[in-house]
Design a protein around this motif. Sequence first.
Motif, PDB file in Angstrom:
ATOM      1  N   PHE A   1       0.221 -10.593  -2.829  1.00  0.00           N
ATOM      2  CA  PHE A   1       0.906  -9.355  -2.478  1.00  0.00           C
ATOM      3  C   PHE A   1      -0.099  -8.278  -2.087  1.00  0.00           C
ATOM      4  O   PHE A   1       0.096  -7.545  -1.120  1.00  0.00           O
ATOM      5  CB  PHE A   1       1.763  -8.885  -3.661  1.00  0.00           C
ATOM      6  N   ARG A   2      -1.177  -8.212  -2.844  1.00  0.00           N
ATOM      7  CA  ARG A   2      -2.183  -7.203  -2.516  1.00  0.00           C
ATOM      8  C   ARG A   2      -2.808  -7.480  -1.156  1.00  0.00           C
ATOM      9  O   ARG A   2      -3.056  -6.562  -0.375  1.00  0.00           O
ATOM     10  CB  ARG A   2      -3.273  -7.167  -3.597  1.00  0.00           C
ATOM     11  N   THR A   3      -3.047  -8.749  -0.876  1.00  0.00           N
ATOM     12  CA  THR A   3      -3.619  -9.098   0.428  1.00  0.00           C
ATOM     13  C   THR A   3      -2.671  -8.684   1.550  1.00  0.00           C
ATOM     14  O   THR A   3      -3.081  -8.073   2.543  1.00  0.00           O
ATOM     15  CB  THR A   3      -3.879 -10.616   0.508  1.00  0.00           C
ATOM     16  N   VAL A   4      -1.402  -9.037   1.375  1.00  0.00           N
ATOM     17  CA  VAL A   4      -0.450  -8.744   2.444  1.00  0.00           C
ATOM     18  C   VAL A   4      -0.231  -7.244   2.579  1.00  0.00           C
ATOM     19  O   VAL A   4      -0.111  -6.712   3.686  1.00  0.00           O
ATOM     20  CB  VAL A   4       0.885  -9.481   2.170  1.00  0.00           C
ATOM     21  N   ALA A   5      -0.211  -6.547   1.450  1.00  0.00           N
ATOM     22  CA  ALA A   5      -0.051  -5.089   1.509  1.00  0.00           C
ATOM     23  C   ALA A   5      -1.250  -4.457   2.213  1.00  0.00           C
ATOM     24  O   ALA A   5      -1.099  -3.502   2.987  1.00  0.00           O
ATOM     25  CB  ALA A   5       0.103  -4.523   0.101  1.00  0.00           C
ATOM     26  N   MET A   6      -2.434  -4.990   1.967  1.00  0.00           N
ATOM     27  CA  MET A   6      -3.626  -4.484   2.651  1.00  0.00           C
ATOM     28  C   MET A   6      -3.525  -4.725   4.143  1.00  0.00           C
ATOM     29  O   MET A   6      -3.845  -3.865   4.954  1.00  0.00           O
ATOM     30  CB  MET A   6      -4.862  -5.198   2.082  1.00  0.00           C
ATOM     31  N   LEU A   7      -3.041  -5.890   4.529  1.00  0.00           N
ATOM     32  CA  LEU A   7      -2.899  -6.180   5.956  1.00  0.00           C
ATOM     33  C   LEU A   7      -1.890  -5.243   6.602  1.00  0.00           C
ATOM     34  O   LEU A   7      -2.063  -4.795   7.733  1.00  0.00           O
ATOM     35  CB  LEU A   7      -2.488  -7.642   6.166  1.00  0.00           C
ATOM     36  N   GLN A   8      -0.839  -4.932   5.867  1.00  0.00           N
ATOM     37  CA  GLN A   8       0.148  -4.004   6.427  1.00  0.00           C
ATOM     38  C   GLN A   8      -0.469  -2.620   6.597  1.00  0.00           C
ATOM     39  O   GLN A   8      -0.267  -1.965   7.613  1.00  0.00           O
ATOM     40  CB  GLN A   8       1.380  -3.909   5.518  1.00  0.00           C
ATOM     41  N   ALA A   9      -1.250  -2.199   5.589  1.00  0.00           N
ATOM     42  CA  ALA A   9      -1.870  -0.876   5.682  1.00  0.00           C
ATOM     43  C   ALA A   9      -2.863  -0.826   6.837  1.00  0.00           C
ATOM     44  O   ALA A   9      -3.056   0.217   7.455  1.00  0.00           O
ATOM     45  CB  ALA A   9      -2.572  -0.555   4.366  1.00  0.00           C
ATOM     46  N   LEU A  10      -3.493  -1.964   7.147  1.00  0.00           N
ATOM     47  CA  LEU A  10      -4.465  -1.983   8.238  1.00  0.00           C
ATOM     48  C   LEU A  10      -3.807  -2.012   9.601  1.00  0.00           C
ATOM     49  O   LEU A  10      -4.473  -1.808  10.612  1.00  0.00           O
ATOM     50  CB  LEU A  10      -5.376  -3.212   8.105  1.00  0.00           C
ATOM     51  N   GLY A  11      -2.507  -2.320   9.642  1.00  0.00           N
ATOM     52  CA  GLY A  11      -1.806  -2.220  10.917  1.00  0.00           C
ATOM     53  C   GLY A  11      -1.248  -3.498  11.465  1.00  0.00           C
ATOM     54  O   GLY A  11      -0.740  -3.518  12.582  1.00  0.00           O
ATOM     55  N   TYR A  12      -1.308  -4.585  10.711  1.00  0.00           N
ATOM     56  CA  TYR A  12      -0.745  -5.834  11.216  1.00  0.00           C
ATOM     57  C   TYR A  12       0.770  -5.817  11.055  1.00  0.00           C
ATOM     58  O   TYR A  12       1.289  -5.284  10.082  1.00  0.00           O
ATOM     59  CB  TYR A  12      -1.319  -7.024  10.440  1.00  0.00           C
ATOM     60  N   THR A  13       1.474  -6.414  12.016  1.00  0.00           N
ATOM     61  CA  THR A  13       2.930  -6.405  11.948  1.00  0.00           C
ATOM     62  C   THR A  13       3.517  -7.789  11.704  1.00  0.00           C
ATOM     63  O   THR A  13       4.648  -7.905  11.275  1.00  0.00           O
ATOM     64  CB  THR A  13       3.540  -5.854  13.246  1.00  0.00           C
ATOM     65  N   THR A  14       2.777  -8.845  11.997  1.00  0.00           N
ATOM     66  CA  THR A  14       3.297 -10.190  11.768  1.00  0.00           C
ATOM     67  C   THR A  14       2.230 -11.000  11.060  1.00  0.00           C
ATOM     68  O   THR A  14       1.067 -10.981  11.443  1.00  0.00           O
ATOM     69  CB  THR A  14       3.671 -10.870  13.097  1.00  0.00           C
ATOM     70  N   ILE A  15       2.650 -11.726  10.040  1.00  0.00           N
ATOM     71  CA  ILE A  15       1.713 -12.503   9.233  1.00  0.00           C
ATOM     72  C   ILE A  15       2.272 -13.909   9.075  1.00  0.00           C
ATOM     73  O   ILE A  15       3.475 -14.086   8.915  1.00  0.00           O
ATOM     74  CB  ILE A  15       1.539 -11.830   7.861  1.00  0.00           C
ATOM     75  N   ALA A  16       1.401 -14.899   9.113  1.00  0.00           N
ATOM     76  CA  ALA A  16       1.848 -16.265   8.854  1.00  0.00           C
ATOM     77  C   ALA A  16       1.133 -16.782   7.611  1.00  0.00           C
ATOM     78  O   ALA A  16      -0.093 -16.731   7.523  1.00  0.00           O
ATOM     79  CB  ALA A  16       1.531 -17.159  10.056  1.00  0.00           C
ATOM     80  N   TYR A  17       1.912 -17.257   6.666  1.00  0.00           N
ATOM     81  CA  TYR A  17       1.335 -17.859   5.465  1.00  0.00           C
ATOM     82  C   TYR A  17       0.902 -19.277   5.812  1.00  0.00           C
ATOM     83  O   TYR A  17       1.656 -20.047   6.397  1.00  0.00           O
ATOM     84  CB  TYR A  17       2.370 -17.914   4.342  1.00  0.00           C
TER      85      TYR A  17
END
Lengths: 300, 398
Positions: free
Chosen positions: A32-48
Amino acid sequence: MFYDLCVSWPKAVTTSSAVEYTRSTGPIPDLFRTVAMLQALGYTTIAYDYEVSGKIGSNITSPIQADVFSASLSNMTFLSRITVILEDAAQSQVLPSLTSKFDILAVRPTTEKLLLAACTSLDIDLISLDLSQRLPFYLRHRTLGAAVARGIKFEICYSPSTRQGDNNVRRNLISNAAALFRATRGKGIIISSAAMSALECRGPYDVANLATLWGFTQEKGKAAVATDARAVVVHARMRRRSYKQVVEIMVDKDEVQTTVDGKKGRANEDHQKRTRQEADEKKSEKFPKKGSKRRRANDG
Amino acid sequence: MSTSFSLSKREAASKVYVTQCTAASDVNRRPHTTITDHHFNQTVDIIIPTDAYESIAGLSSILSGRKCLEDWRYYHVTAPLGYFFKPEFLNQYIKKDNCLVLSLAEIDTEDVYCIYEGTLRLSLRKETYERVGLQGKASKFSKSRFIVEINLRSTNFLPGLKGFDKLIGALDNSPLRHPVPFLICVFSSGECSSSPAILPDYFKATAYPQSYTRTHIPDAVIVPQLSPIKSAIKLAEPSYHSICKKDKEGYVDEVVKEGLLHILEWTSLLGLESERIQYNKTIDPLLSTYSVFHDENVEGTMPFCTDNITKISIRGFLTTKMTKQIFDDLLQYLPAKSWATMTVYGFQDAPVSWASEEHSYLMGGENDYAIVIKPLELGDTARSLLAFEAVGSNDSHS
């Protein structure tokens, strides 16, 4: 719109684990922290990303619960991806069955023969090589160009260079990434983190600047995190849902449209094929079915 | 005499265009076109010595902030593009060229719509362009982006005619029908043509005043000499340096360019209220070696002077008429011995920068300009100005 197509799904989490991320430690809170960091950095789509190697059963189920953080991280799209570490040719027969279970299918060939097979014949979306080690084969334009011509892209993961540790890993990554860029002539490369913790993530423009060390120009670097990554997602979607990548039924509220070759007969066939596929999926999957609305690009 | 040149390192880099001229130059050339062609302005920063401000405050309602409080405002609304083409808005504002509209979206990944000077400009992604069905041309900066430009004031654009009906059809049926956030600035016609007007009711828009803030910097700031061109010529005289004649031109150019860039740097530091240009502040050279540029070799001139400064910041959604009025007021009321700087920042996601030059966002989308007004020298009829235009890498302005 920036894409990060490789966020490692923790191996410790299986389908039967409880999905709880209120506790402060554990693989899911870390994710969750990783994904939240990615969102804060500006990414809009993530693939697990779920990595498998060795013998893969054909009735494998996806351990990825892509919606697990959707409630708290809105405005983001989550996809699931599988990376098959190809060690022998027999594994390639399992690949078609994986298509229906994961959004994106990636392979990691370990020998030159398998790399050639992946570039020329396998039905996949992405070729992800482990660039942090010395590659056991050379990267040649002849083989890699075939993949690029088919629409299959290569992936560079930058987190080995941002992770604490080996300088050897960083050195290998730089030389391998530069070699990959030269061999593909700069086309068909995407960049993603293979982030295992929030500290390894970098913002999209920083990643584009990092790519200039590997030979990219600023435009190509930005394209590697934005437009080319989007092309991978669209390619994967078309591979799953359309008939020979030509006809796709898009249900837009009351309308039924057909794209490109709009022959009604074929459209019906595709529709039947899809509903049959969905019926099969319903039996095998235990968690909520991913709605098709979310994964569709914003259409008119 | 007006010279202008550009400074850039390579093709894909940001560029700075510098013009040295006087206030009496032609209105169709820089620096006047710098102001009047730059349609979408977000912030105007004006920096003047405090004593100069005190003499201006009573004279100019714009620079003292009264105009922003009473009159100048902009609207923010989430609406479909079709709302701007209903007869009330179309005839009142668009046909008479009294509006500025910009949709808020990222220029490199989404669709952006804008209306400026009676022209509708749509910057569309490929998939939207294919669904909209209007005639457009490819973007210079991306293969998958298309620009549709329609002159809304032409005689061909009337209800019942083909062009108009096609646009209305597209607005109602294609992806253009989805509501998006817009910034709108409308003004009524007439002499005081930047005074605001009221939007038709169906918009349900929120009005915001153009915000005005004024800060007095307490510490004195070093002001360099603002006339590099004179010093450059003096430096190139044989009595100062032994340079052979044929290199003199190149040398003068280099010295002039360096001096102008230093002035731009100083102007930006002013805007940041930086301590590095304050008179009595020192810093360990390990952290910063910046010092305000001045020519020690030129006789008869003070290396620098110090001033207390006032910074005025007007922020919102400003039209060219507003920025022009600000500049005119500044030129008119500024005392003869004072200098002033005016920096205007554009929107990074605007589809056009100056005139109808395409603008996009790569690593940055700056399209800003700064005008430095020099003190009036003895014997000059018009004030000399320096205009700096900064454009990002993906911008076709030149």
